[in-house]
Write a protein that holds these residues in place. Structure first.
Motif, PDB file in Angstrom:
ATOM      1  N   GLN A 162       0.820  -1.210   0.000  1.00  0.00           N
ATOM      2  CA  GLN A 162       0.000   0.000   0.000  1.00  0.00           C
ATOM      3  C   GLN A 162       0.853   1.259   0.000  1.00  0.00           C
ATOM      4  O   GLN A 162       1.843   1.347   0.734  1.00  0.00           O
ATOM      5  N   GLY A 163       0.423   2.239  -0.796  1.00  0.00           N
ATOM      6  CA  GLY A 163       1.134   3.507  -0.800  1.00  0.00           C
ATOM      7  C   GLY A 163       1.332   4.008  -2.217  1.00  0.00           C
ATOM      8  O   GLY A 163       1.160   3.260  -3.180  1.00  0.00           O
ATOM      9  N   PRO A 164       1.714   5.288  -2.346  1.00  0.00           N
ATOM     10  CA  PRO A 164       1.852   5.867  -3.690  1.00  0.00           C
ATOM     11  C   PRO A 164       2.907   5.171  -4.539  1.00  0.00           C
ATOM     12  O   PRO A 164       2.842   5.237  -5.759  1.00  0.00           O
ATOM     13  N   GLU A 165       3.867   4.500  -3.917  1.00  0.00           N
ATOM     14  CA  GLU A 165       4.887   3.801  -4.697  1.00  0.00           C
ATOM     15  C   GLU A 165       4.599   2.303  -4.839  1.00  0.00           C
ATOM     16  O   GLU A 165       5.421   1.555  -5.372  1.00  0.00           O
ATOM     17  N   THR A 195       7.777  -4.187 -10.569  1.00  0.00           N
ATOM     18  CA  THR A 195       9.129  -4.693 -10.803  1.00  0.00           C
ATOM     19  C   THR A 195       9.132  -6.228 -10.766  1.00  0.00           C
ATOM     20  O   THR A 195       9.929  -6.856 -11.443  1.00  0.00           O
ATOM     21  N   LEU A 196       8.219  -6.802  -9.990  1.00  0.00           N
ATOM     22  CA  LEU A 196       8.128  -8.269  -9.926  1.00  0.00           C
ATOM     23  C   LEU A 196       7.024  -8.819 -10.817  1.00  0.00           C
ATOM     24  O   LEU A 196       7.152  -9.889 -11.386  1.00  0.00           O
ATOM     25  N   ILE A 197       5.927  -8.072 -10.864  1.00  0.00           N
ATOM     26  CA  ILE A 197       4.745  -8.552 -11.590  1.00  0.00           C
ATOM     27  C   ILE A 197       4.240  -7.420 -12.487  1.00  0.00           C
ATOM     28  O   ILE A 197       3.365  -6.643 -12.101  1.00  0.00           O
ATOM     29  N   PRO A 198       4.801  -7.300 -13.683  1.00  0.00           N
ATOM     30  CA  PRO A 198       4.466  -6.170 -14.560  1.00  0.00           C
ATOM     31  C   PRO A 198       2.964  -6.038 -14.831  1.00  0.00           C
ATOM     32  O   PRO A 198       2.449  -4.924 -14.956  1.00  0.00           O
ATOM     33  N   ALA A 199       2.255  -7.171 -14.882  1.00  0.00           N
ATOM     34  CA  ALA A 199       0.834  -7.129 -15.236  1.00  0.00           C
ATOM     35  C   ALA A 199      -0.013  -6.412 -14.185  1.00  0.00           C
ATOM     36  O   ALA A 199      -1.152  -6.022 -14.459  1.00  0.00           O
ATOM     37  N   ALA A 200       0.547  -6.212 -12.988  1.00  0.00           N
ATOM     38  CA  ALA A 200      -0.218  -5.525 -11.941  1.00  0.00           C
ATOM     39  C   ALA A 200      -0.599  -4.104 -12.367  1.00  0.00           C
ATOM     40  O   ALA A 200      -1.586  -3.539 -11.909  1.00  0.00           O
ATOM     41  N   LEU A 201       0.201  -3.552 -13.279  1.00  0.00           N
ATOM     42  CA  LEU A 201      -0.043  -2.194 -13.770  1.00  0.00           C
ATOM     43  C   LEU A 201      -1.408  -2.072 -14.447  1.00  0.00           C
ATOM     44  O   LEU A 201      -2.030  -1.015 -14.440  1.00  0.00           O
ATOM     45  N   PHE A 224       3.687 -16.239 -10.925  1.00  0.00           N
ATOM     46  CA  PHE A 224       4.898 -15.800 -10.240  1.00  0.00           C
ATOM     47  C   PHE A 224       5.655 -17.038  -9.801  1.00  0.00           C
ATOM     48  O   PHE A 224       5.134 -17.848  -9.037  1.00  0.00           O
ATOM     49  N   LYS A 225       6.849 -17.199 -10.320  1.00  0.00           N
ATOM     50  CA  LYS A 225       7.704 -18.336  -9.961  1.00  0.00           C
ATOM     51  C   LYS A 225       6.968 -19.674 -10.073  1.00  0.00           C
ATOM     52  O   LYS A 225       7.039 -20.518  -9.173  1.00  0.00           O
ATOM     53  N   GLY A 226       6.263 -19.821 -11.158  1.00  0.00           N
ATOM     54  CA  GLY A 226       5.611 -21.099 -11.409  1.00  0.00           C
ATOM     55  C   GLY A 226       4.330 -21.346 -10.633  1.00  0.00           C
ATOM     56  O   GLY A 226       3.706 -22.395 -10.776  1.00  0.00           O
ATOM     57  N   ALA A 227       3.936 -20.394  -9.800  1.00  0.00           N
ATOM     58  CA  ALA A 227       2.673 -20.555  -9.074  1.00  0.00           C
ATOM     59  C   ALA A 227       1.748 -19.408  -9.478  1.00  0.00           C
ATOM     60  O   ALA A 227       2.134 -18.540 -10.259  1.00  0.00           O
ATOM     61  N   TRP A 254       7.600 -11.775  -0.105  1.00  0.00           N
ATOM     62  CA  TRP A 254       7.746 -10.756   0.934  1.00  0.00           C
ATOM     63  C   TRP A 254       9.187 -10.217   0.949  1.00  0.00           C
ATOM     64  O   TRP A 254       9.408  -9.005   0.965  1.00  0.00           O
ATOM     65  N   THR A 255      10.145 -11.134   0.925  1.00  0.00           N
ATOM     66  CA  THR A 255      11.552 -10.749   1.003  1.00  0.00           C
ATOM     67  C   THR A 255      11.988  -9.969  -0.240  1.00  0.00           C
ATOM     68  O   THR A 255      12.716  -8.974  -0.136  1.00  0.00           O
ATOM     69  N   ARG A 256      11.517 -10.410  -1.399  1.00  0.00           N
ATOM     70  CA  ARG A 256      11.898  -9.694  -2.622  1.00  0.00           C
ATOM     71  C   ARG A 256      11.289  -8.302  -2.667  1.00  0.00           C
ATOM     72  O   ARG A 256      11.920  -7.345  -3.105  1.00  0.00           O
ATOM     73  N   LEU A 257      10.066  -8.172  -2.209  1.00  0.00           N
ATOM     74  CA  LEU A 257       9.446  -6.838  -2.166  1.00  0.00           C
ATOM     75  C   LEU A 257      10.188  -5.948  -1.170  1.00  0.00           C
ATOM     76  O   LEU A 257      10.463  -4.776  -1.443  1.00  0.00           O
ATOM     77  N   LEU A 258      10.550  -6.526  -0.014  1.00  0.00           N
ATOM     78  CA  LEU A 258      11.207  -5.741   1.039  1.00  0.00           C
ATOM     79  C   LEU A 258      12.613  -5.298   0.649  1.00  0.00           C
ATOM     80  O   LEU A 258      13.134  -4.307   1.179  1.00  0.00           O
ATOM     81  N   ALA A 259      13.226  -6.035  -0.266  1.00  0.00           N
ATOM     82  CA  ALA A 259      14.593  -5.707  -0.674  1.00  0.00           C
ATOM     83  C   ALA A 259      14.629  -4.385  -1.445  1.00  0.00           C
ATOM     84  O   ALA A 259      15.680  -3.761  -1.585  1.00  0.00           O
ATOM     85  N   ASP A 260      13.477  -3.959  -1.942  1.00  0.00           N
ATOM     86  CA  ASP A 260      13.384  -2.702  -2.675  1.00  0.00           C
ATOM     87  C   ASP A 260      13.348  -1.543  -1.672  1.00  0.00           C
ATOM     88  O   ASP A 260      12.618  -1.602  -0.684  1.00  0.00           O
ATOM     89  N   GLY A 261      14.145  -0.515  -1.942  1.00  0.00           N
ATOM     90  CA  GLY A 261      14.231   0.616  -1.012  1.00  0.00           C
ATOM     91  C   GLY A 261      12.925   1.366  -0.807  1.00  0.00           C
ATOM     92  O   GLY A 261      12.782   2.121   0.149  1.00  0.00           O
TER      93      GLY A 261
END
Lengths: 122, 387
Positions: free
Chosen positions: B166-169, B176-182, B194-197, B225-232
């Protein structure tokens, strides 16, 4: 010398005046303090009674009087900047100064070493 | 603090590793805050992207036992299984559309608020995506099962993880992980690989910001969760800030601002009552809703800005300036975005006009408050033109 209670208040007695606040541990547990309600000068407080209320974003918590006495000053700074309780809980984040009824009551509280042992056991 | 009887989520270990303070909530051990604290987590979500574990909630699928294979007919059939319980237009959902609706009792009181969605995939018609609140999910699901009978099958999906971004960003982060979300418009959802699932991703949330809610299989939850969190741009946000964010957004919290005695109209949720259903009077409590819409309201949900003193929290009484008690606060607290105390509560309609001066009683003290329009903080939802 500062003394401490199991409710995480500190008491610093100089002469017959004690400064009272909440410990760094208590401030950390509460989280961001957004409002502090303090007793007015002249109010007589008794050991164990709710003397102040500290509000974080999430909840309101009572602060219990660690000793008995008469309030001589309340920290007005906390009205403007309640966050001071988080920033400097054991210094400029003090709550009240009281004229103590019985200095022996302060002596009966924990010293810092004892309080840290108490914290370690929580 | 994690009692033996408390349930965990697929992300519990991650929360502990992040230094979260865990608290019991609706039978789960959930993160109430991380080391940054509620204030910072709240403000981060308003300016960047907050990640929330909301796996305690109740996602599920309601499926036709015997679909005909005709997508349109199957959607109508599955909608008919759940419509008797809710006041929303489920039949009229377009493929991919998600709708906020209310489970009502015979007296028109709210048993829960929930989301119901119709899959976009032509292969998945005759199926509805349902997401209910944590504390009410067993009762909700039992009611849905009883109402559908043998024609429907409720498949609970709560063994996975539900992650809110959640949030403007949030959109830049997730794409960045799931382009279709746009491509998802506000209040739509889709299934993405996502990753075969497969992930079920909706553009929705409970903060007032743009964002997404992602249902992921448990095995994938931690890596997502970890991949999303790795983004600043991302930071973990606990239930404490989730509550202050939804309060600022003027969104009711079930069990507090909405309950089984309160009607949708009293709660200001008239938008969730379908015009077709109201005309047909074919949902529980329709008579009460109709009479309240015709002017028979005795109380309404209002927003209050508390102008002095301590925050007014749930249970604080609301009074006229003269002192007469007219209602009570149902949720309230400090608004990090406004730096002020705000609250929601119920009062007679005569006192509901923004600008009305009232009092709130906090620990015996009457403090000035004023009725304000909600949301307290403007929503940041995306409104994509229909293509």
């Amino acid at each position: 010398m500062m003394r401490f209670t199991k409710d995480h208040e500190w008491v610093d007695l100089v002469g017959d005046t004690a400064t009272i606040g909440i410990t760094a541990y208590a401030a950390e547990q509460l989280g961001d303090v957004v409002f502090v309600e303090l007793p007015e000068a002249g109010k007589v407080i008794k050991t164990g009674e709710a003397m102040a209320v500290v509000e974080s974003v999430k909840a309101a918590s009572d602060v219990f009087a660690p000793i008995s006495g008469e309030v001589t000053a309340a920290n007005g700074e906390l009205g403007e900047n309640p966050q001071t309780v988080n920033d400097q809980p054991e210094k400029s984040g003090w709550f009240v100064k009281i004229k103590v009824a019985d200095p022996d009551e302060v002596e009966g509280l924990m010293d810092r070493a004892a309080y840290e042992i108490f914290l370690a056991g929580l | 603090m994690t009692g033996e009887s408390l349930k965990s989520t697929p992300l519990s270990a991650s929360h502990v590793a992040l230094g979260a303070r865990m608290t019991p909530f609706a039978g789960y051990a959930m993160p109430v805050q991380y080391p940054a604290g509620i204030l910072k987590e709240h403000l981060w979500t308003r300016t960047h992207a907050g990640l929330f574990d909301v796996s305690h909630m109740g996602p599920a699928w309601l499926e036709l036992t015997l679909p005909s294979g005709d997508g349109e007919a199957d959607h109508r059939a599955v909608a008919a299984l759940i419509e008797p319980l809710v006041c929303g237009d489920i039949r009229g959902l377009k493929p991919g559309q998600l709708r906020y609706t209310l489970l009502l009792n015979d007296k028109g009181g709210m048993l829960d608020d929930l989301m119901i969605g119709r899959p976009a995939d032509p292969e998945l018609q005759g199926r509805l995506y349902v997401v209910v609140n944590a504390a009410t999910k067993d009762a909700d699901f039992a009611a849905i099962e009883a109402c559908s009978g043998p024609a429907g099958r409720l498949v609970r999906a709560e063994d996975g993880a539900l992650i809110a971004v959640q949030g403007p960003e949030a959109v830049d982060l997730l794409t960045t992980l799931i382009p279709a979300a746009l491509d998802l418009g506000f209040m739509t959802f889709a299934t993405e690989a996502f990753k075969g699932a497969s992930l079920t991703i909706s553009r929705s949330g409970y903060t007032g910001e743009d964002g997404f809610e992602i249902l992921a299989p448990a095995a994938l939850a931690e890596s997502l969760w970890t991949r999303l969190l790795a983004d600043g741009r991302a930071a973990p946000v606990g239930l404490g800030a989730r509550d202050s964010l939804r309060l600022e957004a003027g969104l009711p919290l079930y069990g507090h601002d909405a309950d089984e005695t309160i009607s949708p109209i009293e709660a200001g949720l008239g938008f969730a009552v379908s015009k077709r259903r109201l005309k047909a009077r074919d949902f529980p409590g329709a008579a009460r809703v109709a009479s309240e819409l015709a002017g028979g309201l005795t109380r309404v949900r209002i927003g209050l800005r508390v102008l002095e003193g301590a925050p007014a929290r749930e249970g604080a009484q609301i009074a006229e300036p003269s002192g007469a008690i007219i209602g009570a606060v149902t949720s309230g607290g400090f608004s990090p975005s406004l730096g002020a105390s705000i609250a929601m509560g119920y009062v007679p309609p005569a006192f509901a006009e923004p600008g009305t001066e009232l009092k709130v009683l906090v620990r015996g003290r009457a403090q000035k408050a004023v009725v304000v329009a909600m949301p307290f903080v403007a929503h940041g939802y995306v409104r994509k033109p229909k293509s």
